[in-house]
Enzyme design. Sequence first.
Site: not given
Lengths: 699, 287
Positions: B154, B231, B265
């Site tokens: 991320s 996600d 995620h």
Amino acid sequence: VEEESGQELGLDRSTPKDFHFYHMDLHDSEDRLQLFPEENTRMRKEVVQAEMANESRGAGDGKAQRDLQEEVDELVHLYGLEDDHELRDEFVDENMPRTGVSEYPPYVMKRRDPAREQRDWRPSGETAEAEDLGFGGWGSAGQCQDLREAYTYTHGRASEEYECYVIPEEEDEEEAADVFCVTCKTPIRAFQKVFDEHKEHEVIPLNEALESAKDEIHKNMYKLEKQIIQMENFANHLEEVFITVEENFGKQEQNFESHTLAQKYEEKIQALGEKKKEKLEALYGQLVSCGENLDTCKELMETIEEMCHEEKVDFIKDAVAMADRLGKFLKAKTDVEISAQPEFEDQTLDFSDVEQLMGSINTIPAPSAPVINPQAPNSATGSSVRVCWSLYSDDTVESYQLSYRPVQDSSPGKDQAAPSPPIIKTKEIRSCEEAVLICWESGNLNPVDSYTVELTQAESPEASGVTESVVGIPTCESLVQLQPGRSYIICVRALNMGGPSVRSEPATVHTIGSYFRLNKDTCHPWLIISEDGLTVVRSERRIPARELSSSDTRFTRCVAVMGNLIPVRGHHYWEVEVDEHLDYTVGVAFEDVTKQEDLGANCLSWCMRHTFASSRHRYEFLHNRTTPDIRITVPPKKIGILLDYENSKLSFFNVDLSQHLYTFSCQLHEFVHPCFSLETPGCLKVHNGISMPKHVTFY
Amino acid sequence: YFWRRMALTQISSNKCFGGLQKVFEHDSVELNCKMKFAIYLPPKAETEKCPALYWLSGLTCTEQNFISKSGYHQAASEHGLAVVAPDTSPRGCNIKGEDESWDFGTGAGFYVDTTEDPWKTNYRMYSYVMEELPQLINASFLVDPQRMSICGHSMGDHGVLICALKNPGNYKSVSAFAPICSPVLCPWGKRVFSGYLGTDQSKWKAYDATRLLKSYPGSQLDILIDQGKDDQFLLDGQLLPDNFIAACTEKKILIVFRLQEGYEHSYYFIATFITDHIRHHAKYLNA
């Protein structure tokens, strides 16, 4: 001892009319010594000599007693008798720890009241101990104690206290008898001598008679004492033997425990237990009779003691009788031989049956008969011949025996010629790093008995040596195991009754990577396969699209072809050269994949499909019509494909960039073959025989 | 002045798959505060120099999240890679506003060297990760300075991509989990960059992976990217991988981008595919 008693006697005799026999207060019931069993009768110590003798003996035996005492202590501990609870007045042997022991009745005595003052032969310290121990139950300890108590003479008082009994002659002299008729063995009055029956008899003064009677008694008492001691020792000995029996039993038990199987152990232990029981029973019997003997001894002693209270005349009467009895008693043989030995025979267990069983397990099945190769050319000289044979891999073989015998010189008379050599289908050879699959044409019109495949390693310089041969092959193909990373030259021979053929033309096999060719039989009609079987082309021109009959082997809908991969599990790696603008599909499929469907549209195939449309490259990894969503930025020009049977994986790589593209996990229960299809015109070139590049090994 | 400050204090050490997972603290020069980082030393590290894989974590993480949740140790041990995981921002600097939100300030360093007050004294995560930390690691542990790769999640991935693209040849391989590919275009990036870098958007481009690609001179990179299809941040337009992939295709940067069905995620997603990533790096680091 003798001297002492003599001395004492002498001392005593200095006062002739005193009988210094008894040192105890005979009437004091507290001093009663306990006897076994159940009787509270006592044995009192009467005789001076006895006492003195006992004292000295006591001193002498004190040590023995002490040893015994120690043993006893040990046994108490062993049998857990220290607990007061067990020493209660009921002497039943409930809680004896050893089995078999409880069968024996309690051979006990009532426990002495510790409050009683008693002095034994032993030093007083031991007395107290003995009292405290007070064995209740069965066990040689209890026995021992009881025995000891049985013949313990108590020193209730200091010797000064002992009164000497004096028979007051003066009082009764007028009335009482005063002479003793030896013949009749009876006391009579003096005047009686003169008269009637005693006239002829020998007469001696009463005192004399008394004296001699006394002497007799003394002697017998002495003998009794001796017997008592003997019995005592015997009892000690018995006790020791008891202990030893138990010990030895224990040892034998252990001996068995550590060496044997449980079953045999049980049996032997049982037998041993029986033996032990026998021994103990015998010993017990002896102990009982020993006790009885002691009983009698004591009774006799008691009687004698009583006797000494009597008047002179009565005394003499009784003394005579007693002497008789004593004589008889002492004559009776007392058996002091131990009837049962404490030792146990050492036994071993018979394991011969077990050994036999073990021996029989070790048999290995006999191997199958080897197959002798037909005689190779140039393998014989005038006096020797080279023989080769092969072996079934399942067998365990320690050695071979070769025998021969001369046969008739004459030829078999069969005019059958040896067959012609077969022809290897070199184009159809498939190999991988571990094996090769060869097939050939028979080369003969007539049927052939079998074929032989001969292998030679190409690196080895010696031209003659055939490294390996496989014989007895019934069909025209053979899968042969090879070593990786080598080169082999292979020939085939045909065999019949006339002998072997000459070698076929050789074929070469390299065990590097995997080799396969595209299979013309599977090829879609719109595809052309090159001569070398490695390139497939789809041309612009199409054959008119008439109905193509569905086929099991040939692709009809999907413009595809399959390769012929060697059916060996392991790793296989090959590469395919593609054009960036070509729509193609490469992968693997089961042999019986549906030829009417696209590759990847069913669960019998896994493949990577590239589609080029609108200047974009699209990549799919298809199995059962599904694909993960994968984007690849640089289109590969050469795709490496790794088929891993062991890990059930199929991986695709960009060869030039050593880039891993994707890996399928696939269940490969059967063998698969490489498959290729062209969705647009173009060509695919297969590259074979490449060993796995390093980057591939990570997957 | 710089070398004086290289002292390390070990906070913890745990044996894992035959190697050691350690956490250290040190005084950071770039960040002007005490910083922790985690390092895994594989069994091989006892006897020889190991290559190093740097992991950059995402928003709100510390050095602990990756080492506790991702389950990477077995693969790292097998392939003999040392793995370094720094914290995501300076800590305890007492800057006003640093703890107000989870995606700005503490735990959200965004791997940039900030130019704005009150951040610029402490928030210099780009220099920390590019320079100070590798120097410290190379000097203190048996790692090979020539063999480094980088990987992240991320916001960490954003860091990964900009570090790799701004320093061609520095890393042997790159991989990413759900990267923020184009911060200048996504809500996070816009907020963070204006706070850290000011309103001049030209300064932002220097920290935008997709923009950086355009001027990338192109030494070969092989990037593996995994993205969870479910996600939320992808759906919210925070991650924007398509532009990045398109740009890579143009530039012929090697990427395999995998959109993983059903994954989102979290670290569960990372744990599922971390072994593939470690193998990807091992291929280059152990070559």
